[in-house]
Structures are given as C-alpha cells and as structure tokens.
Design a protein around this motif. Structure first.
Motif, PDB file in Angstrom:
ATOM      1  N   THR A  34       0.884  -1.165   0.000  1.00  0.00           N
ATOM      2  CA  THR A  34       0.000   0.000   0.000  1.00  0.00           C
ATOM      3  C   THR A  34       0.924   1.217   0.000  1.00  0.00           C
ATOM      4  O   THR A  34       2.146   1.064   0.086  1.00  0.00           O
ATOM      5  N   VAL A  37       2.428   1.141   4.292  1.00  0.00           N
ATOM      6  CA  VAL A  37       3.300  -0.006   4.577  1.00  0.00           C
ATOM      7  C   VAL A  37       2.658  -1.212   3.893  1.00  0.00           C
ATOM      8  O   VAL A  37       1.532  -1.121   3.415  1.00  0.00           O
ATOM      9  N   LEU A  65      -8.713  -5.082  13.350  1.00  0.00           N
ATOM     10  CA  LEU A  65      -8.102  -4.917  12.025  1.00  0.00           C
ATOM     11  C   LEU A  65      -8.759  -3.766  11.262  1.00  0.00           C
ATOM     12  O   LEU A  65      -9.899  -3.393  11.549  1.00  0.00           O
ATOM     13  N   ILE A  66      -8.045  -3.225  10.284  1.00  0.00           N
ATOM     14  CA  ILE A  66      -8.608  -2.182   9.412  1.00  0.00           C
ATOM     15  C   ILE A  66      -9.233  -2.855   8.193  1.00  0.00           C
ATOM     16  O   ILE A  66      -8.627  -3.734   7.581  1.00  0.00           O
ATOM     17  N   ARG A 122     -10.597   2.006   5.583  1.00  0.00           N
ATOM     18  CA  ARG A 122      -9.622   2.794   4.815  1.00  0.00           C
ATOM     19  C   ARG A 122      -9.708   2.422   3.343  1.00  0.00           C
ATOM     20  O   ARG A 122      -9.819   1.237   3.009  1.00  0.00           O
ATOM     21  N   SER A 144      -0.483  -4.374   9.205  1.00  0.00           N
ATOM     22  CA  SER A 144       0.863  -4.299   8.651  1.00  0.00           C
ATOM     23  C   SER A 144       1.486  -5.699   8.600  1.00  0.00           C
ATOM     24  O   SER A 144       1.247  -6.523   9.477  1.00  0.00           O
ATOM     25  N   GLU A 181       2.370   3.873   8.927  1.00  0.00           N
ATOM     26  CA  GLU A 181       0.975   3.471   8.739  1.00  0.00           C
ATOM     27  C   GLU A 181       0.029   4.668   8.714  1.00  0.00           C
ATOM     28  O   GLU A 181       0.362   5.753   9.212  1.00  0.00           O
ATOM     29  N   VAL A 184      -5.069   7.108  12.047  1.00  0.00           N
ATOM     30  CA  VAL A 184      -6.347   6.534  12.488  1.00  0.00           C
ATOM     31  C   VAL A 184      -7.114   7.631  13.232  1.00  0.00           C
ATOM     32  O   VAL A 184      -6.626   8.177  14.219  1.00  0.00           O
ATOM     33  N   PRO A 228      -6.939   0.017  20.521  1.00  0.00           N
ATOM     34  CA  PRO A 228      -6.337  -1.071  21.298  1.00  0.00           C
ATOM     35  C   PRO A 228      -4.898  -1.382  20.887  1.00  0.00           C
ATOM     36  O   PRO A 228      -4.095  -1.766  21.716  1.00  0.00           O
ATOM     37  N   MET A 230      -2.537   0.502  20.347  1.00  0.00           N
ATOM     38  CA  MET A 230      -1.519   1.416  20.841  1.00  0.00           C
ATOM     39  C   MET A 230      -0.890   0.950  22.153  1.00  0.00           C
ATOM     40  O   MET A 230       0.095   1.498  22.596  1.00  0.00           O
TER      41      MET A 230
END
Ligand code: TXA
Ligand code: MG
Length: 352
Positions: A34, A37, A65-66, A122, A144, A181, A184, A228, A230
C-alpha cells in the motif's frame, strides 16, 4: 506452506489478478503493498480468514483490524451513522492514508473488529492495492505485514523475512511511498480524535474540518487507550533504543564521550543525513533530511530493521521535530524505544 511470490506488474495479467482475488475470497492470505506499509490481506467478512491473520502475525486477539475498501462509496456497506465530518474527510483524503473509525454494520464479524461495535475503514491510495481488493470482491482486512511487535514492513525484503511460508502469496511493490501506517481518526464521536498519527496530519484534518481535532492519549501514560493497538510493544528492533533530546551538539558530545565508551555493547546512531558526521561511532546510519521529514518517515522502519541485521544492541536516535508529519515519526520512534529517553544539555545528562 508454499508462498507464491510475484511483482505488482503481474497484476496487469487478468488471470493472475483473478487468481489472487479467488485466494482472498476463499479465506487465503495475500501480502500486498500500500502507499503506507505492506499489509497482510484477508477477507474481512470471513471470521476464519480474519482469525488466520492473528495467528500468522502472533497478534493479540483484542487488537482490531482495518477494513480496506476499493472505492470510497463501499463504506456504506460496512459502517453506519456517517457524520458530515466523516463525509468531508472521505471526499478530500480518500483514496489515501487515512483510516476512519465508524459505527460498524452487523455484516462485519467480531473477529475483524475484535468484538468492538466500531469498525476501522480505509480506502488505500495505492492503485495496485485497490485493484486487488476489487478483484477479491470483498473488503480486505489488512494489518501491517510484520510479525507482531517488529517494525512494520516497508520493503519486499522485510515482508519475505517475516511472512515467507506463512501466507499464500506476496506481491512485491518495491519500497512503500510513505513508510508509516495510516492516520487513524475516530469520527464516531463528536470531537474527531486522532488515535494514531500518520501522513494525514492534525493540521491537514483541521484545515478541512474547520475545527479542532484532538490528539488521543498517545503516550505511555494513558491507561485505557482508545485504539487497542496502541498499548502493545511496537516497532521494536532487538537492540535497545534510546531517544536523545537536546541540541544536536550536546547530544553528539554525550554520544561521543559516553555511549562510545560502552565497549560491552555494539552501539549505533540513527540520525538525519545532515548529522552523520557529528557522531564518532563505528555505526552511524543517516535516514533522510531533517528539512524533509517525509524522507525520514520513509526510511525509519527500514533503519530499525537494519540495526538487527548489523547485530546492534544499543541504538541512539536524536529526537526529530514533532511538527506536522513529525508527530507520526516521533510516535513510532518513542514506541520503538519503549519510551526510553534521555535529555542532554551542556554539562549534564538527565533522565527524562
Ligand atoms: O497504513 C495502514 O493502516 C496499514 C496498511 C496495511 O493499510 N495497516 C495497519 O494496520 O497499520 P494495523 O493492524 O497494523 O493497525 C491498525 C490500527 C491499530 O492500532 C488498531 O488498534 C486500530 O488501527 N484500530 C482498528 N480498528 C479499530 C477500532 N474499531 N477502534 C479503534 N482503533 C482501531
Ligand atoms: Mg501494525
């Protein structure tokens, strides 16, 4: 498992693209580039596929997850109650390195959102990534493409190192353009809040929204991180990272006088290209220009991995500016350091 290796140009072959889409649709894992990353992609609507991502990465199961989509309008299939702010941001920044936290629709399984009622969405700026998602015909969950805890993968070599034999396919797209990344941003609450800084900066968001955006609790002090992901060890090379604050002459003097005397450990400095000559260490790695933070962002994760290749045990990094993109750079750097910092002045070293 046999991992199919291919290049991004091979997506021009309709049969190859279809085969990759089929792998994803049927529960397989495909690593793809992407603009931020590399990501490990899986069908975001398939609980089993999402679970495989956690296993392969060794990722804690409470870290959601995204969901990546091929075109902005697809957001309506997976999220609801989309605010005016959210719409405005999608219009300006999608496709691109901005992830929005929204209320989730029931179609998105708990395995993808780690049980949360919100979903991260995203639409990536990378054309190849969007073509792959379109070929799959389903949204793609993609964290990632690194083993959990390691620096994110920004080059094909990194991905191969971490993911070979663990996934169905890896697409080589060269070096990631941005290298950090996506931003967010939680837009499911009245005051948009940055949960992870990235290339879409606070200043850029505020200019578009014409109101202030808050920086979530990004520091180690926060007890209950909203994002979460982080709270875990992140981006860490094997060596111990220390971020050095203070003017660069004082920092260089301390490194040359003190750190260099530590003969028990293999030590190195990572700094901007302008500063490499200040450090009298055997291993000094310049990563881009201080006046062009985007060049530092692009090289940072790669530099941290290079420390492992060189067997470095102590890594010293002068702090970068926190302005604009610098917020994202320093966020990743402090995490890689586990918040180990030193503040240096003319005479003293102070733990900070
Ligand atoms: O640039 C990127 O975003 C890359 C590429 C591959 O697209 N992906 C990525 O994914 O960085 P990952 O899984 O490494 O990071 C996802 C972040 C984590 O910090 C996670 O906690 C947060 O997004 N996140 C995901 N869903 C969330 C939610 N519903 N609420 C709050 N934070 C969420
Ligand atoms: Mg990650």
């Amino acid at each position: 498992m046999n991992t199919w290796l291919l290049t991004i140009d091979e997506l021009n072959d309709p049969f190859t693209l279809r085969r990759l889409g089929d792998i994803l649709k049927s529960g397989g894992l495909v690593v793809f580039p992407t603009e931020t990353v590399y990501g490990i992609g899986a069908n975001a609507l398939d609980p089993q596929a999402a679970k495989r991502i956690y296993v392969v990465k060794g990722r804690p199961s409470d870290n959601p997850l995204i969901v990546h989509i091929a075109k902005p309008e697809d957001v309506y299939s997976y999220a609801e109650t989309i605010s005016e702010d959210a719409l405005r941001l999608m219009e300006v920044f999608w496709p691109g390195p901005l992830t929005l936290i929204l209320q989730k629709k029931a179609i998105v399984p708990d395995e993808t959102t780690a049980g949360l009622h919100s979903v991260a969405v995203r639409c990536p700026g990378h054309d190849g990534a969007r073509r792959l998602i379109r070929a799959a015909g389903v949204p793609i969950a993609a964290p990632s493409a690194n083993i959990s805890g390691r620096p994110s993968a920004t080059r094909f070599d990194h991905v191969k190192e971490d993911m070979m034999g663990l996934v169905d396919a890896i697409i080589d797209g060269g070096s990631s353009d941005i290298g950090l990344e996506s931003t967010v941003l939680d837009v499911s609450i009245p005051t948009p809040t940055i949960l992870r800084p990235g290339a879409v900066t606070k200043e850029m968001l505020e200019t578009v929204l014409k109101k202030s955006v808050s920086m979530g609790s990004l520091s180690k002090e926060s007890d209950a991180p909203k994002s979460p992901g982080m709270k875990y060890v992140h981006y860490a090379p094997k060596g111990e990272v220390t971020v050095l604050y203070g003017n660069i002459e004082d920092v260089a003097r301390w490194v040359n006088d003190t750190a260099r005397q530590d003969l028990a450990h293999a030590s190195a400095v990572i700094c901007s290209n302008e500063e490499t000559t200040l450090f009298a260490m055997p291993s000094v790695l310049g990563i881009g220009s201080r006046s062009r933070p985007e060049t530092i962002a692009k090289e940072l994760f790669s530099a941290l991995r290079e420390m492992d290749n060189r067997g470095i045990e102590r890594i010293y990094i002068p702090a970068f500016s926190e302005a604009d993109l610098g917020a994202a750079i320093m966020n990743r750097l402090l995490k890689a350091a586990g918040y180990r910092t030193l503040r240096l002045d003319k005479n003293h070293t102070k733990n900070s």
